[in-house]
Design an enzyme around this catalytic site. Structure first.
Site, PDB file in Angstrom:
ATOM      1  CG  HIS A 340      -2.102   1.096   1.064  1.00 40.31           C
ATOM      2  ND1 HIS A 340      -3.125   1.065   0.649  1.00 40.31           N
ATOM      3  CD2 HIS A 340      -1.740   2.352   1.350  1.00 40.31           C
ATOM      4  CE1 HIS A 340      -3.878   2.181   0.666  1.00 40.31           C
ATOM      5  NE2 HIS A 340      -2.961   3.132   1.119  1.00 40.31           N
ATOM      6  CB  ALA A 341       1.109   3.950  -2.397  1.00 46.07           C
ATOM      7  CG  HIS A 370      -2.290  10.974  -2.716  1.00 43.01           C
ATOM      8  ND1 HIS A 370      -3.242  11.846  -2.255  1.00 43.01           N
ATOM      9  CD2 HIS A 370      -1.954  10.178  -1.647  1.00 43.01           C
ATOM     10  CE1 HIS A 370      -3.485  11.473  -1.053  1.00 43.01           C
ATOM     11  NE2 HIS A 370      -2.915  10.552  -0.616  1.00 43.01           N
ATOM     12  CD  GLU A 371       1.145   7.861  -1.368  1.00 45.09           C
ATOM     13  OE1 GLU A 371       1.651   8.604  -0.186  1.00 45.09           O
ATOM     14  OE2 GLU A 371       0.114   7.180  -1.179  1.00 45.09           O
ATOM     15  CG  HIS A 374       1.224  12.576   1.776  1.00 42.90           C
ATOM     16  ND1 HIS A 374       0.454  13.237   2.636  1.00 42.90           N
ATOM     17  CD2 HIS A 374       0.818  11.522   1.392  1.00 42.90           C
ATOM     18  CE1 HIS A 374      -0.828  12.589   2.678  1.00 42.90           C
ATOM     19  NE2 HIS A 374      -0.607  11.517   1.709  1.00 42.90           N
ATOM     20  CD  GLU A 398      -4.128  11.998   2.993  1.00 43.79           C
ATOM     21  OE1 GLU A 398      -3.752  11.515   2.042  1.00 43.79           O
ATOM     22  OE2 GLU A 398      -3.360  11.465   4.157  1.00 43.79           O
ATOM     23  CG  HIS A 500      -6.795   3.862   4.919  1.00 45.62           C
ATOM     24  ND1 HIS A 500      -6.778   3.231   3.850  1.00 45.62           N
ATOM     25  CD2 HIS A 500      -6.150   4.890   5.003  1.00 45.62           C
ATOM     26  CE1 HIS A 500      -6.055   4.249   2.966  1.00 45.62           C
ATOM     27  NE2 HIS A 500      -5.543   5.190   3.706  1.00 45.62           N
ATOM     28  CE1 TYR A 510      -6.040   9.467   2.049  1.00 52.89           C
ATOM     29  CE2 TYR A 510      -7.248   8.365   3.570  1.00 52.89           C
ATOM     30  CZ  TYR A 510      -5.845   8.506   3.043  1.00 52.89           C
ATOM     31  OH  TYR A 510      -4.956   7.958   3.387  1.00 52.89           O
TER      32      TYR A 510
END
Ligand code: LSW
Ligand code: ZN
Length: 643
Positions: A340-341, A370-371, A374, A398, A500, A510
């Site tokens: 999971h990324a 997305h990552e 962060h 997020e 999650h 999210y």
């Protein structure tokens, strides 16, 4: 006798001293000195703890799991001491900044548990995460085992075979859902104890407290109510398209949609149904998966392309250690990893990494942004004190990468970077594009909303332990309008089939992100002077003005309450669904028109409807074999009778 009286007196004095010490030091200079010391020591401790977690995440073994837990115990002791020291200060007359810093240290999360309970919680969570990360779905002989990434994810995305989809869906829940049930019950109890040890009523209240508002459930409920009509129009339109593929046996036009037909293991994003739902099939598709494959993109090239977008805005590039130490492909050396990324800040101002089992698809290209969002946030606030290195609220964290991805996904941009051949500039082509975005952004809303409404109800006890799966499906049907393709019981525990839940990561962030990212997008587009065209066409690529506006906000970290960060970037202090609604306006109008023409019933009044269960125990494989045997018998029979 006398000496024991003396002992009592001494003990009494010591006790009084301890009590007095709590909140008695009013010297701000000493407080600032303490915070500086904490910052240096805290960075060292946190760096070590993160390395242990990384080692486990990129090489799951019993040894690495236990080493991580042991290390967490050391970190917990450190956190407890920091809290004790911070609570010695009476901060009433300190500056707001000092008050906020000390305040953060008073909440130490799970570390507030007594040692044995803390270790038990760590063990329960790690065992759930390991089960999820290593779970496989095999055929009946226990062969041909498939992992979630990439195998099952690809099947869910690309197969249109009802039975094949069912087997992937059901197999995954049997493998990692049901087995997590007992662990999760223990998890709920321990997380609540930790919350109480942080002066919160239960774990849900504790998670919600991070948003610093009076009534988070009320705020998100209002936003969801505003967006629900949009969802129901998309739902009805997609249901009709699925009806055309799977027929009336499997789709009820007045009922919820079977959960395994929406292109995603959790029915949370429907963008893999683009081919079935494209409003104008003769106009170009905006799915770049085939182009990525054809142009021989690999994971590194996809990451570099994302990095280039960030730097084009004048944002901070991914630093060299990021490229050296990230894990951007699934290892092929037999190691089990958490696929999971996720994005990692090692807290030492140098080491930042992403861990992702990148597949060469558009979905993963967007996930990379997305990552990386962060990491960009982490980089922007790396010089803040450790206690302020976080998002203005978790939803902000997020939203960063997703905001950039809103520009990246526009056909105009994809064309400019060579990922799309043809761009047509008319309303029909625009509607194709908006549909692809809606399948991601609108389809997600009820899922993003219900995940924590569900967990809040477990934590506050309103859902008892013997109704955990029932409640899950109650919400899945109520909000998403989906149904399990086969009857569920309390022996199942389907929520644990979503990362999650076993991994202990809250989710309302999210939902918040999906709303505010459109507020941010609108603000950045204004800064980039792209106000002549509709919002959905805006691409902020290469706009240093947009980049500066964003980085000024990001560099605050969590040093200010989020409305201040929100105001800095958008000029207003509230969450607002307006920009999201505006972005999709042309599509919304079109969907309403289509649904009216088709006499579509919005919603799912036949809410308890379920499709017939597929032939039991049958995998496609077994079915094929049966067919083969039947054909061969027939041939043999004909052959024999002819003789
Ligand atoms: C995150 N991962 O980065 C989490 C990791 N193909 O998919 O879950 O439900 C410790 C702390 C460990 C693109 C894609 C926190 C982990 C834009 C998905 C909102 C799976 C990609 C997973 C959290 C990426 C939904 N995203 C989900 C994640 C973690 C989502 C997206 C999303 C991601 C969510 O936050 N925007
Ligand atoms: Zn994220």
């Amino acid at each position: 006798m006398a000496s024991s009286k003396l002992l009592c007196l001494i003990l009494g004095l010591v006790y009084l001293n301890v009590v007095n010490a709590v909140g008695s030091n009013t010297n701000e200079t000493e407080a600032i000195q303490f915070l500086n010391d904490y910052n240096i020591k805290g960075m060292e401790e946190s760096y070590i703890t993160t390395e242990y977690a990384w080692t486990y995440n990129t090489n799951i073994t019993d040894f690495n799991q236990q080493a991580m837990i042991n290390r967490n115990l050391v970190q917990a002791a450190f956190n407890q001491e920091a809290r004790a020291n911070a609570s010695e200060f009476d901060s009433t007359n300190f500056s707001p900044d000092t008050i906020r810093q000390l305040g953060v240290l008073l909440y130490i999360g799970d570390s507030a548990l007594p040692n044995d309970k803390y270790e038990e919680l760590n063990g329960v969570t790690a065992s759930m995460e390991t089960r999820y990360a290593t779970g496989k779905v095999c055929d009946e002989e226990g062969k041909n085992c498939q992992s979630l990434e990439p195998d099952l994810t690809r099947t869910m995305a690309t197969s249109r075979d009802y039975l094949e989809l069912f087997n992937a869906w059901d197999g995954w829940r049997a493998a990692v859902g049901a087995p997590a049930r007992e662990d999760y019950i223990r998890y709920i109890v321990l997380k609540n104890e930790a919350a109480v040890a942080n002066d919160q009523t239960d774990c849900g209240a504790w998670w919600r407290s991070w948003y610093e508002v009076d009534d988070l459930p009320g705020d998100v409920q209002k936003l969801f109510a505003q967006l629900e009509p949009l969802y129901k129009n998309l739902h009805a339109y997609v249901r009709r398209k699925l009806y055309n593929v799977y027929g009336e046996k499997y789709i009820n036009l007045r009922g919820p949609i079977p959960a395994h037909l929406l292109g995603n293991m959790w029915a949370q994003s429907w963008s893999n149904l683009q081919d079935l739902t494209q409003p104008f099939p003769d106009k170009p598709s905006v799915d770049i998966t085939p182009v990525l494959v054809e142009k021989k993109y690999d994971a590194l090239r996809m990451f570099q392309t994302s990095d280039e977008f960030f730097t084009s805005l004048g944002l901070i590039a991914m630093p060299q250690p990021f490229w050296d130490k990230s894990m951007i492909e699934k290892p092929t050396d037999g190691r089990e990893v958490v696929c999971h990324a996720s994005a990692w800040d090692f807290s030492n101002q140098i080491d930042f990494r992403i861990k992702q089992c990148t597949d060469i698809t558009m979905d993963d290209f967007i996930t990379i942004h997305h990552e990386m969002g962060h990491i960009e946030y982490d980089l922007q606030y790396k010089n803040q004190p450790l206690v302020f290195r976080g998002g203005a609220n978790p939803g902000f964290h997020e939203a960063v990468g997703d905001v950039l991805a809103l520009s990246v996904a526009t056909p105009k941009h994809l064309k400019a970077v060579g990922l799309l051949d043809e761009v047509v500039d008319d309303l029909e082509a625009d509607l194709n594009f908006l549909m692809s975005m809606a399948l991601d952004k609108i389809a997600f809303l009820p899922f993003g909303y219900l995940m924590d409404e569900y967990r809040w109800s477990l934590f506050d006890g309103s859902t008892p332990h013997d109704k955990m799966n029932e409640k899950w499906w109650e919400l899945r049907t109520k909000y998403q309008g989906i149904t399990p393709p086969v009857k569920r019981t309390e022996a199942d525990f389907d929520p644990a089939a979503k990362y999650h839940i076993p991994a202990d990561v809250p989710y309302i962030r999210y939902f918040v992100s999906f709303v505010i990212q459109f507020q941010f997008h609108e603000a950045l587009c204004k800064a980039a002077n792209q106000t002549d065209e509709p919002l959905y066409k805006c691409d902020i690529y290469q706009s240093k003005e947009a980049g500066l506006l964003l980085s000024n906000m990001l560099s605050l970290g969590s040093s200010k309450p989020w409305p201040e960060a929100m105001e800095q970037i958008t000029g207003q202090r509230e969450m607002d669904a307006g920009p999201l609604v505006e972005y999709f306006k042309p599509l919304t109008d079109w969907l309403i028109e289509q649904n009216t023409q088709n006499n579509e019933e919005l919603g799912w009044p036949e809410s308890t409807w379920m499709p017939d269960a597929p032939p039991s125990g049958g995998s496609t494989m077994v079915f094929c074999n049966t067919l083969l045997i039947a054909v061969m018998s027939l041939v043999t029979f004909l052959f024999v009778t002819k003789l």
